[in-house]
Write a protein that holds these residues in place. Structure first.
Motif, PDB file in Angstrom:
ATOM      1  N   ILE A  28      -3.401   6.342  -7.892  1.00 54.36           N
ATOM      2  CA  ILE A  28      -5.102   6.383  -7.399  1.00 54.36           C
ATOM      3  C   ILE A  28      -5.476   7.313  -7.584  1.00 54.36           C
ATOM      4  O   ILE A  28      -4.876   7.987  -6.166  1.00 54.36           O
ATOM      5  CB  ILE A  28      -4.208   5.106  -5.813  1.00 54.36           C
ATOM      6  CG1 ILE A  28      -4.003   3.476  -6.223  1.00 54.36           C
ATOM      7  CG2 ILE A  28      -5.923   5.209  -5.605  1.00 54.36           C
ATOM      8  CD1 ILE A  28      -3.724   2.673  -5.584  1.00 54.36           C
TER       9      ILE A  28
ATOM     10  N   ARG B  56      -8.177   8.762  -5.252  1.00 57.44           N
ATOM     11  CA  ARG B  56      -9.421   8.648  -3.597  1.00 57.44           C
ATOM     12  C   ARG B  56     -10.724  10.070  -3.390  1.00 57.44           C
ATOM     13  O   ARG B  56     -10.461  10.851  -3.807  1.00 57.44           O
ATOM     14  CB  ARG B  56      -8.381   9.570  -2.767  1.00 57.44           C
ATOM     15  CG  ARG B  56      -6.999   8.010  -2.970  1.00 57.44           C
ATOM     16  CD  ARG B  56      -6.228   8.031  -1.591  1.00 57.44           C
ATOM     17  NE  ARG B  56      -5.573   7.593  -2.115  1.00 57.44           N
ATOM     18  CZ  ARG B  56      -4.759   5.262  -1.804  1.00 57.44           C
ATOM     19  NH1 ARG B  56      -6.270   5.386  -1.564  1.00 57.44           N
ATOM     20  NH2 ARG B  56      -3.713   5.396  -1.777  1.00 57.44           N
TER      21      ARG B  56
ATOM     22  N   ASN C  38     -14.428   5.125   1.975  1.00 58.06           N
ATOM     23  CA  ASN C  38     -13.818   5.503   0.753  1.00 58.06           C
ATOM     24  C   ASN C  38     -13.837   4.870  -0.168  1.00 58.06           C
ATOM     25  O   ASN C  38     -13.945   3.982  -0.329  1.00 58.06           O
ATOM     26  CB  ASN C  38     -11.488   5.455   0.564  1.00 58.06           C
ATOM     27  CG  ASN C  38     -11.856   6.030   1.688  1.00 58.06           C
ATOM     28  OD1 ASN C  38     -10.778   7.171   1.439  1.00 58.06           O
ATOM     29  ND2 ASN C  38     -10.701   5.391   2.548  1.00 58.06           N
TER      30      ASN C  38
ATOM     31  N   THR D 293     -11.851   4.391  -5.142  1.00 59.58           N
ATOM     32  CA  THR D 293     -10.895   4.788  -5.824  1.00 59.58           C
ATOM     33  C   THR D 293     -11.583   4.644  -7.406  1.00 59.58           C
ATOM     34  O   THR D 293     -11.616   3.490  -7.331  1.00 59.58           O
ATOM     35  CB  THR D 293      -9.910   3.898  -4.781  1.00 59.58           C
ATOM     36  OG1 THR D 293      -9.311   2.567  -4.995  1.00 59.58           O
ATOM     37  CG2 THR D 293      -9.508   4.366  -3.430  1.00 59.58           C
TER      38      THR D 293
ATOM     39  N   LYS E  72      -8.201   3.674  -9.872  1.00 57.63           N
ATOM     40  CA  LYS E  72      -7.014   3.436 -10.008  1.00 57.63           C
ATOM     41  C   LYS E  72      -7.056   3.008 -11.834  1.00 57.63           C
ATOM     42  O   LYS E  72      -7.112   2.353 -12.262  1.00 57.63           O
ATOM     43  CB  LYS E  72      -6.226   2.004  -9.336  1.00 57.63           C
ATOM     44  CG  LYS E  72      -5.351   1.561 -10.128  1.00 57.63           C
ATOM     45  CD  LYS E  72      -4.723  -0.102  -9.299  1.00 57.63           C
ATOM     46  CE  LYS E  72      -4.835  -0.233  -7.464  1.00 57.63           C
ATOM     47  NZ  LYS E  72      -4.398  -2.107  -7.746  1.00 57.63           N
TER      48      LYS E  72
END
Lengths: 114, 114
Positions: free
Chosen positions: A20, A22, A74, A76, A78
């Motif tokens: 992940i 960020r 945030n 993200t 993945k």
């Protein structure tokens, strides 16, 4: 001056593992992006995100990839099961509302898959 | 098509002007951008130009746009050692949700010599 921040700066992961990446976009921005740059190649668009959904994705952004805005700050990226060819620099970008607003980039996360 | 081309290297003497050239393919690009990348850093937005403009000046930077030939250039006046970096040209492509994505050139590495 507000800026896009990305963590970690460098991520080393074994092939097949999930990662992940960020990003914290600039606080009043509503459009978010991920790009990547494989060593020696051009910066490539991966995905754009607005209003809690993907607006566009490239061919690279297959089922192994997903994006999420888990909270108000945030954003993200993945990668579910990493492959060697996922090794690259990943850049997050954001921009304000209005077509004339430019995209501002973070410093990137260097992802190394072993 | 989405293909942005730049020359790969430019060497310039300190105090001289640098000119970095770029050609793009998408005649519908609304904006064209120049980003700068210093070693270990992200993509810093330098300047951008709207497609109905021929020229934009911002301190030591001058952007020239020839829309007929799809040619963009960035001139840096009085080049300093701190200008040594990779410079990326990028064109915008309209996407969903009133958004756009960027296509980048390979980057021009500018080396400033004393």
């Amino acid at each position: 001056e507000p800026e896009v921040t990305q963590t970690p700066s460098h991520q080393v992961t074994q092939m097949g593992q999930e990662v992940i990446l960020r990003c914290v976009p600039i606080s009043n921005h509503l459009y978010f992006y991920w790009y990547r740059q494989i060593l020696g190649q051009k910066v490539e668009f991966l995905v754009s995100f607005y209003n809690n959904e993907i607006s566009e994705k490239s061919e690279i952004f297959d089922d192994q990839f997903s994006v999420e805005r888990p909270d108000g700050s945030n954003f993200t990226l993945k990668i579910r099961s990493t492959k060697l060819e996922d090794s690259a620099m990943y850049f997050c970008a954001s921009r304000g509302t209005g077509n004339r607003q430019p995209q501002h980039f973070g410093d990137g996360t260097r992802l190394s898959i072993l | 098509g989405e293909d942005v081309e730049q020359s790969l290297f430019l060497s310039v003497r300190e105090g001289d002007s640098s000119v970095i050239n770029c050609t793009y393919t998408d005649s519908s690009s609304t904006y064209l951008y120049w980003y700068k990348q210093e070693p270990g850093a992200g993509l810093q937005l330098l300047t951008y130009i709207f497609s109905n403009m021929d020229m934009k000046q911002d301190q030591r930077l001058t952007v020239l746009l020839n829309k007929k030939d799809k040619h963009l250039s960035l001139r840096i006046a009085d080049t300093q050692t701190g200008d040594s970096a990779i410079y990326f040209c990028a064109e915008s492509h309209a996407g969903g949700s009133n958004d756009y994505k960027l296509s980048f050139g390979a980057g021009t590495t500018v080396t400033v010599r004393a």
